[in-house]
Write a protein that holds these residues in place. Structure first.
Motif, mmCIF file in Angstrom:
data_model
loop_
_atom_site.group_PDB
_atom_site.id
_atom_site.type_symbol
_atom_site.label_atom_id
_atom_site.label_comp_id
_atom_site.label_asym_id
_atom_site.label_seq_id
_atom_site.Cartn_x
_atom_site.Cartn_y
_atom_site.Cartn_z
ATOM 1 N N VAL A 147 0.831 -1.204 0.000
ATOM 2 C CA VAL A 147 0.000 0.000 0.000
ATOM 3 C C VAL A 147 0.864 1.252 0.000
ATOM 4 N N LEU A 148 1.902 1.259 0.828
ATOM 5 C CA LEU A 148 2.758 2.441 0.922
ATOM 6 C C LEU A 148 3.527 2.689 -0.374
ATOM 7 N N SER A 149 3.966 1.638 -1.041
ATOM 8 C CA SER A 149 4.687 1.825 -2.303
ATOM 9 C C SER A 149 3.772 2.405 -3.371
ATOM 10 N N ARG A 150 2.491 2.001 -3.379
ATOM 11 C CA ARG A 150 1.546 2.592 -4.334
ATOM 12 C C ARG A 150 1.274 4.057 -4.001
ATOM 13 N N LEU A 151 1.239 4.371 -2.710
ATOM 14 C CA LEU A 151 1.064 5.763 -2.300
ATOM 15 C C LEU A 151 2.248 6.615 -2.763
ATOM 16 N N LEU A 205 7.157 7.935 6.458
ATOM 17 C CA LEU A 205 6.666 6.601 6.105
ATOM 18 C C LEU A 205 7.778 5.769 5.448
ATOM 19 N N ALA A 206 8.552 6.394 4.559
ATOM 20 C CA ALA A 206 9.661 5.669 3.927
ATOM 21 C C ALA A 206 10.747 5.334 4.944
ATOM 22 N N ASN A 207 11.003 6.256 5.877
ATOM 23 C CA ASN A 207 11.963 5.973 6.948
ATOM 24 C C ASN A 207 11.546 4.737 7.741
ATOM 25 N N TYR A 208 10.257 4.655 8.012
ATOM 26 C CA TYR A 208 9.742 3.500 8.752
ATOM 27 C C TYR A 208 9.973 2.197 7.966
ATOM 28 N N LEU A 209 9.731 2.239 6.658
ATOM 29 C CA LEU A 209 9.922 1.036 5.842
ATOM 30 C C LEU A 209 11.384 0.593 5.850
ATOM 31 N N GLU A 211 11.994 -0.978 9.257
ATOM 32 C CA GLU A 211 11.355 -2.295 9.305
ATOM 33 C C GLU A 211 12.164 -3.313 8.508
ATOM 34 N N ASN A 212 12.689 -2.889 7.368
ATOM 35 C CA ASN A 212 13.500 -3.773 6.531
ATOM 36 C C ASN A 212 14.710 -4.294 7.292
ATOM 37 N N ASN A 213 15.331 -3.431 8.086
ATOM 38 C CA ASN A 213 16.520 -3.859 8.818
ATOM 39 C C ASN A 213 16.180 -4.633 10.082
#
Length: 479
Positions: free
Chosen positions: A198-202, A366-370, A373-375
């Protein structure tokens, strides 16, 4: 406390990081056989023919995700901070740093794409921590990098975004900072729970629209005052080399400060070499299916960030003649930008800039959060409880942004950025033979007139390092 972090920042950035970033960029330009520059136009083909693969982002989505972290407060308040510390000449050195760093960005993103792997949900994952663990066999280095990234993208950078937003909104509409911080925190929390898809589409539609709006408006204002542009560029170039100060004997200090501030703010905005954008690059299904293709795509983010967005910000300040002086604090960096725009275009522009900053900050958090989360996934600490804790920390940091000292946050950010960059640059320099191999493989296929496709079976030593199925299980590109 601010003095301590300022001291550490000056030690790291005074010479070490400037030389390291410059040397790495030049090294990778040669090591990559200049492939990213020779096939620069391939990025358009990669974006246009992007593949839709289950559990992967398209090249366009990955680019927009990386741009979301790049296009934040650093492009606005950060430019004012650079002018404060290094004068107009810092803008010139931001441009130079960006040109040099393009090759570094290419290298780190190509490596991230190479060493990607599938997580438990079949989603592509990767980044510096992965190529440190798989490519170098140094998982401890990946763990250390992930911890610094969590500190930067989970805590410090979100506080900066919030602090800049609250001051911009208060300047434009006199809204209390705590209220702005609360609204921003709640909005981010609602979207953080929606997941990567969802976030990537946003990001893929919101980030380009915000950036385009800022670029069009700011450059239109600049053209409206076109008669002043020659003087502005003359000031930038003269200040870059200390020619204006040479008569007073302060040239060396001015040149040093301009270079340091330019490289420092360049990294904080385009993030090349810091190891952040590779997290987005690894999540993409590269088109054509070759690591080099994703490296070229992500390299475009450096150009967009520095030569368009940051330059537009600098023009506003310099055209208005309101560039910060050494006595002014970064605390009012965004207000300086708003004051400059009001003097150039009228009162409406303060509200416009506040809205742009708000939307930039929203997507950036939001991107910072992703990335964080990835790490967590790399560290194996991505349980539901830990993810909830991470979201809670992000929300708290956003709320704190309206309360803490902004100069202190910038100094802490500079220190964390330098530590991340030193670890990441060490890793990609050690992996530079792999970068050369990838570039050579891409060049070989382009010379043959065929679409480059990475076949790990041609390189048994590298194949043994890759995650099973990370490449050979991907479907061929659609024709």
């Amino acid at each position: 406390m601010p003095e301590f972090f300022s001291f550490i920042s000056e030690i790291l950035w005074g010479s070490l990081m400037v030389y390291l970033l410059a040397a790495a960029g030049i090294w990778f330009a040669f090591r990559s056989l200049f492939v990213p520059f020779r096939f620069f136009r391939d990025f358009g083909k990669s974006l246009k023919s992007g593949r839709s693969v289950p559990g992967a982002l398209t090249s366009w989505q990955a680019l927009c995700l990386s741009l979301a972290t790049r296009l934040g407060s650093g492009n606005l308040a950060g430019v004012a901070f650079a002018l404060t510390a290094g004068g107009p000449g810092a803008i010139f050195w931001m441009w130079i740093a960006a040109l040099i760093s393009m090759a570094t960005s290419f290298a780190e993103c190509a490596l991230a794409q190479l060493y990607k792997e599938r997580d438990a949900n079949n989603q592509l994952r990767g980044g510096p921590a992965w190529y440190m663990a798989r490519g170098l066999g140094m998982r401890w280095m990946g763990v250390l990098f992930s911890i610094f990234l969590l500190l930067a993208y989970g805590l410090v950078f979100n506080t900066i975004q919030s602090s800049v937003v609250t001051r911009a909104v208060h300047f434009a509409w006199q809204v209390p900072g705590t209220l702005t911080g609360l609204v921003l925190a709640v909005g981010c929390l609602l979207f953080m729970t929606r997941g990567l898809a969802v976030l990537s589409r946003l990001m893929q539609w919101m980030v380009p629209l915000i950036a385009l709006a800022w670029i069009v408006v700011s450059f239109s204002i600049s053209l409206w005052h076109a008669s002043l542009l020659p003087e502005v560029f003359e000031t930038i170039f003269k200040s870059a080399f200390g020619w204006q100060e040479a008569a007073t004997g302060t040239m060396a200090w001015t040149l040093s400060q301009a270079m340091t501030s330019g490289f420092q703010r360049s990294m904080s905005t385009n993030e090349a070499g810091m190891g952040s954008s590779p997290n987005a690059a690894a999540m993409a299904a590269s088109s054509p299916p070759h690591p080099v293709a994703q490296g070229i795509v992500q390299m475009i983010g450096v150009l967009t960030d520095t030569f368009l967005v940051c330059t537009a910000s600098a023009m506003m300040l310099l055209l208005a003649g309101s560039g910060p002086t050494e006595t002014e604090s970064s605390l009012i960096g965004i207000q300086l930008m708003q004051q400059a725009m009001v003097s150039l275009a009228g009162g409406w522009s303060a509200g416009f800039l506040a809205l742009v900053v708000l939307l930039f900050a929203f997507t950036s958090i939001l991107a910072n959060y992703l990335y964080a989360e990835n790490n967590l996934i790399f560290l194996g600490r991505n349980s539901r409880g830990n993810l909830l804790l991470l979201r809670g920390v992000v929300v708290v940091m956003v709320l704190c942004g309206s309360l803490v000292s902004v100069p202190l946050i910038w100094h802490i950010a500079d220190v964390v950025m330098a530590l991340m960059a030193m670890i990441n640059l060490t890793a990609i320099l050690l992996l530079s033979p792999v970068v050369k191999l990838l570039a050579g493989d891409y060049l070989r296929q382009r010379k043959l007139g065929i679409e480059p496709v990475f076949n790990p079976q041609r390189y048994p030593e590298i194949q043994r390092q890759l995650a099973p199925g990370s490449w050979d299980s991907l479907p061929p590109p659609s024709r």
